[in-house]
Scaffold this active site. Structure first.
Site, PDB file in Angstrom:
ATOM      1  N   GLU A   1      53.354  58.456  51.614  1.00 33.90           N
ATOM      2  CA  GLU A   1      54.517  59.267  51.998  1.00 33.90           C
ATOM      3  C   GLU A   1      54.186  60.303  53.064  1.00 33.90           C
ATOM      4  O   GLU A   1      55.056  60.722  53.830  1.00 33.90           O
ATOM      5  CB  GLU A   1      55.121  59.953  50.770  1.00 33.90           C
ATOM      6  CG  GLU A   1      55.826  59.004  49.799  1.00 33.90           C
ATOM      7  CD  GLU A   1      54.898  58.438  48.734  1.00 33.90           C
ATOM      8  OE1 GLU A   1      53.657  58.587  48.884  1.00 33.90           O
ATOM      9  OE2 GLU A   1      55.403  57.843  47.759  1.00 33.90           O
TER      10      GLU A   1
ATOM     11  N   PHE B   1      59.283  61.636  33.481  1.00 37.75           N
ATOM     12  CA  PHE B   1      58.359  60.847  34.289  1.00 37.75           C
ATOM     13  C   PHE B   1      58.678  61.032  35.777  1.00 37.75           C
ATOM     14  O   PHE B   1      59.811  60.909  36.197  1.00 37.75           O
ATOM     15  CB  PHE B   1      58.467  59.366  33.907  1.00 37.75           C
ATOM     16  CG  PHE B   1      57.572  58.488  34.754  1.00 37.75           C
ATOM     17  CD1 PHE B   1      56.190  58.622  34.697  1.00 37.75           C
ATOM     18  CD2 PHE B   1      58.116  57.549  35.621  1.00 37.75           C
ATOM     19  CE1 PHE B   1      55.366  57.832  35.490  1.00 37.75           C
ATOM     20  CE2 PHE B   1      57.299  56.756  36.412  1.00 37.75           C
ATOM     21  CZ  PHE B   1      55.921  56.893  36.341  1.00 37.75           C
ATOM     22  N   GLN B   2      57.678  61.323  36.549  1.00 39.49           N
ATOM     23  CA  GLN B   2      57.787  61.556  37.993  1.00 39.49           C
ATOM     24  C   GLN B   2      58.778  62.665  38.339  1.00 39.49           C
ATOM     25  O   GLN B   2      59.440  62.622  39.368  1.00 39.49           O
ATOM     26  CB  GLN B   2      58.125  60.256  38.740  1.00 39.49           C
ATOM     27  CG  GLN B   2      56.950  59.280  38.710  1.00 39.49           C
ATOM     28  CD  GLN B   2      57.102  58.101  39.663  1.00 39.49           C
ATOM     29  OE1 GLN B   2      58.209  57.672  39.953  1.00 39.49           O
ATOM     30  NE2 GLN B   2      55.984  57.563  40.123  1.00 39.49           N
TER      31      GLN B   2
ATOM     32  N   LYS C   1      68.880  60.679  40.305  1.00 41.98           N
ATOM     33  CA  LYS C   1      69.183  59.250  40.223  1.00 41.98           C
ATOM     34  C   LYS C   1      70.587  58.982  39.676  1.00 41.98           C
ATOM     35  O   LYS C   1      71.281  58.070  40.148  1.00 41.98           O
ATOM     36  CB  LYS C   1      68.133  58.579  39.324  1.00 41.98           C
ATOM     37  CG  LYS C   1      68.180  57.059  39.365  1.00 41.98           C
ATOM     38  CD  LYS C   1      66.989  56.456  38.615  1.00 41.98           C
ATOM     39  CE  LYS C   1      66.956  54.940  38.793  1.00 41.98           C
ATOM     40  NZ  LYS C   1      65.785  54.344  38.130  1.00 41.98           N
TER      41      LYS C   1
ATOM     42  N   MET D   1      35.261  70.396  65.385  1.00 38.12           N
ATOM     43  CA  MET D   1      35.617  71.797  65.628  1.00 38.12           C
ATOM     44  C   MET D   1      34.888  72.710  64.644  1.00 38.12           C
ATOM     45  O   MET D   1      34.420  73.786  65.010  1.00 38.12           O
ATOM     46  CB  MET D   1      37.134  71.993  65.536  1.00 38.12           C
ATOM     47  CG  MET D   1      37.601  73.356  66.006  1.00 38.12           C
ATOM     48  SD  MET D   1      37.149  73.719  67.723  1.00 38.12           S
ATOM     49  CE  MET D   1      38.636  73.201  68.593  1.00 38.12           C
TER      50      MET D   1
END
Lengths: 184, 570
Positions: B49, B111-112, B161, B475
């Site tokens: 993602e 969940f999630q 949802k 760097m």
């Protein structure tokens, strides 16, 4: 948010350079968190904060924030607040132009020896008794932060079981800085 | 017309003119992926993602249109937090749609589940948790409005949802009033008094500098900038976020200011008597030690975000506006500074004494990274878009590439997000398929997000990636060499592990390696001849090369360190 220590000494710990911001916000879930979060992440200190629905429409609330104008320039605090999409209007009230009020509630342990003197304190401070039982009294004062401070000092001579202050709300004195109108 | 919330969400994106969404499905966003099948919107299926977010940013930076990413709840949402933070720092217009667990499950540690609106509160311009299917069109329209107006930024829309599964009667907001944003006022009328006050400062200026920031690109003011600069003859510097806003080939362009800026750009600001900031924000990478920054300059600060005024440097005149409108107003008034001949003589002397240099290309040993960038640039088609990660390679890309037009430089400025380059290049190419897109990357950055080359191959997005492989987090290595007594701590990466050529091939790309100058030219030519699949070149570069000029962190810009070869004459 930086809570001054000790917690109860809100007013006596308010710095000289405090300002009162009256912030009109949309009355939506999470808006207080947005405002408080902004203060936290930008390192601005809050001395007290009071939230309630505003006068006219249910869709707005007013947050009265006493800010420490030494923790950051007031201009930065106001401009960053203004960027929050849910903030509708901000007015900055200088302490000298402000009508500030606070509510203090305290439950004091009493006995036959001190009940009379406590009633004198209540009477002279303009407080009111709101609840009584055999061993204690709950009193209330709605007044200026200074009056609340003064009462708190007087109560040091008694055993305070619990004491709460609301944090202040404020309006500008009549003829002083006008609050910005709420857009429709 | 009755639609599901999911259908309404996709239709809302179509209403906003979205042509591509970068995303990855999962449980909570599942309902939205069904109507996507029937939509005209292209979906680019990422492998992580974070890639979706950076692709959306790359798309936005290359096209000027808002980038859109869509991910699921919980880890899908937290994985895109870095791109959201990056877009927030760089004022990149982004709309991120996240799935959320069903309304009734919110707050139950389902969940999630995660509180993504809470997590992103401080790094979005605004975010929404949608509470009913009826509100979906308003939330999406408001998200695009907020993301693209005023100072642009990322907006997140979190959709539970059950909301995407429930029915609504289709509608779409037809006016800004219907967006119900009583506290959002992104623009104001130009304050004529302030415009005139600024003109008074301009009239007195003998050593002015146009300090051009990312806001100039965001407000599409390049044409106005060119006209104003040429009419007034003022020198121009473009910050890391503004590269491409003014042609590098233009004789009035001094280049990039700041920590690794051009000597003449840095010193011209220091010696200026009037600094005209156009959509810049006095970032610490530009100012160095703030009290020592441009100490004798009056400041005109033009920005659409008034919170930038007096945040770092007090402005003598602050004008809240987009950059284009102010430049047009000044041009209309024929605002002119004093004769700048003496000023240009000084500037030209600095330019001549301290140009950008590096050691001669080495025929046998490892490649000079600066030479690699210059060689790619020289062989690149006009209008090539360059993306980069963050670190030495980014600075060399900004220094040695010649940017001639807006939207050709895609990079992570304020946040400094390693791993930005590959996915951002993919997003840029998805938005500008007509352009060649090179990603100048470091080996450290490449390893963070390289998996998105699988996406690029699968989706037919043929970018070209140049890894300046010096086997170090370069760097950090540079700072350890210069400021930590050459005590190198956890910066060595190995040039051979991973094998970048095999890795590229495993991801369906062409993999090439160049260890000397001849191989370098050959590899660049090969890469330029391949336009159907992504190409990755592993350039073996000299790890001892450092980025110069350099102003040490916290030091005054007056103490700029030029390339060692130039030091004797300093």
């Amino acid at each position: 948010m930086n809570t001054p220590e000790p917690f109860l000494g809100v007013t006596s710990h308010t710095p000289v350079r405090h300002h009162i911001l009256s912030v009109m916000v949309e009355n939506k879930a999470g808006v207080l968190a947005r405002v408080a979060g902004l203060f936290a992440r930008r390192g601005f200190n809050i001395y007290s904060l009071a939230v309630a629905p505003a006068e006219t429409k249910a869709r707005f609330s007013r947050i009265t924030i006493v800010v420490d104008a030494e923790s950051a320039p007031l201009e930065q605090i106001v401009e960053q607040l203004d960027k929050l999409v849910n903030v509708v209007a901000i007015s900055d009230i200088a302490p000298k132009d402000a009508l500030e009020r606070e509510l203090l509630l305290a439950t004091i342990k009493t006995n036959v020896d001190n009940r009379t003197s406590l009633l004198d304190v209540v009477g002279s401070s303009g407080a009111a008794i709101v609840d009584v039982d055999a061993k204690s009294v709950t009193l209330m004062l709605a007044g200026t932060p200074a009056a609340c401070d003064e009462l708190e000092r007087e109560l040091e001579n008694y055993t305070t079981l619990e004491l709460h202050r609301t944090g202040r709300v404020a309006l500008p004195r009549l003829g002083k800085a006008a609050l910005i109108a709420i857009p429709d | 017309m009755q639609l599901t919330g999911a259908q309404a969400l996709i239709k809302s994106l179509e209403m906003e003119g979205v042509e591509v969404v970068f995303g990855l499905p999962g449980g909570a966003i599942l309902p939205v992926y069904d109507p996507l099948i029937d939509s005209s919107i292209r979906h680019v299926l990422v492998r992580h993602e974070q890639g979706a977010g950076h692709m959306a940013e790359g798309y936005a930076l290359a096209t000027g249109r808002p980038g859109v990413a869509m991910v699921t709840s919980g880890p899908g949402a937290t994985n895109i937090v870095t791109p959201i933070g990056n877009a927030h720092m760089d004022s990149t217009p982004l709309v991120v749609i996240t799935g959320q667990v069903a309304t009734a499950a919110i707050g139950t540690d389902a969940f999630q589940e995660c509180d993504i609106t809470g997590i992103t509160m401080g790094i979005t311009k605004h975010n929404f948790l949608v509470k009913s299917a009826h509100e979906i069109p308003r939330a999406v329209a408001a998200a695009f409005h907020i993301a693209t107006t005023g100072r642009p930024g990322p907006v997140l829309v979190d959709v539970p949802k059950d909301i995407t599964q429930s029915m609504m009667e289709w509608w779409y907001p037809e006016s800004i009033e219907e967006l119900d944003l009583p506290g959002y006022h992104p623009t104001v009328d130009l304050d004529a008094d302030r415009v005139n006050q600024a003109i008074e400062l301009i009239k007195d200026a003998e050593r002015p500098v146009l300090y051009v920031g990312g806001g100039t690109l965001k407000s599409h003011a390049s044409a106005q900038l060119l006209a104003f600069a040429e009419r007034t003859g003022m020198p121009v510097v473009t910050t890391l976020m503004a590269r491409g806003a003014f042609p590098d080939s233009h004789p009035q362009h001094l280049g990039m200011p700041g920590m690794h800026g051009m000597y003449s750009a840095v010193i011209a600001i220091q010696k200026s008597d009037l600094l005209i900031s156009l959509g810049a924000r006095f970032d610490d990478r530009v100012t160095g030690k703030i009290p020592a920054f441009a100490p004798n300059a009056k400041v005109i600060h033009v920005d659409i975000d008034k919170a930038e005024f007096n945040k770092v440097r007090r402005a003598d005149v602050a004008i809240r506006s987009n950059v284009a409108a102010v430049l047009e107003a000044w041009d209309a008034e024929r605002a002119m500074p004093q004769n700048l001949e003496v000023w240009w003589k000084e500037i030209d002397a600095w330019r001549e004494a301290y140009p950008l240099v590096y050691d001669e290309p080495n025929d046998d040993g490892l490649l000079r990274p600066q030479f690699v960038v210059e060689s790619i640039a020289k062989a690149a088609a006009p209008g090539t878009i360059v993306a980069s990660g963050v670190g030495q390679h980014q600075m060399w890309a900004s220094q040695f590439w010649k940017f001639e037009e807006p939207g050709t430089w895609v990079n992570s400025g304020g946040a400094g997000t390693m791993g930005f380059g590959v996915p951002a290049a993919i997003g840029a190419k998805a938005g500008r398929p007509d352009r060649v897109v090179w990603c100048i990357d470091g080996d450290g950055c490449f390893q963070m997000t390289a998996q998105e080359l699988v996406t690029a191959r699968a989706e037919g997005i043929p970018i070209k990636v140049a890894i300046l492989n010096n086997a170090y987090l370069g760097m950090v290595r540079q700072w350890q060499e210069m400021f930590y007594d050459e005590r190198y701590s956890e910066v060595y990466l190995s040039p051979d592990l991973p094998d970048y050529v095999k890795w590229a091939e495993a991801m369906g790309c062409v993999g090439l390696r160049a260890t000397n100058v001849a191989e370098m030219h050959a590899a660049i030519a090969t890469a330029n001849s391949i336009n159907d699949v992504p190409v990755v070149i592993d350039f073996r570069t000299d790890s001892s090369e450092k980025v110069f000029p350099m102003v040490a962190a916290g030091a005054s810009n007056d103490d700029i360190m030029v390339h060692p070869r130039q030091r004797e004459s300093q």
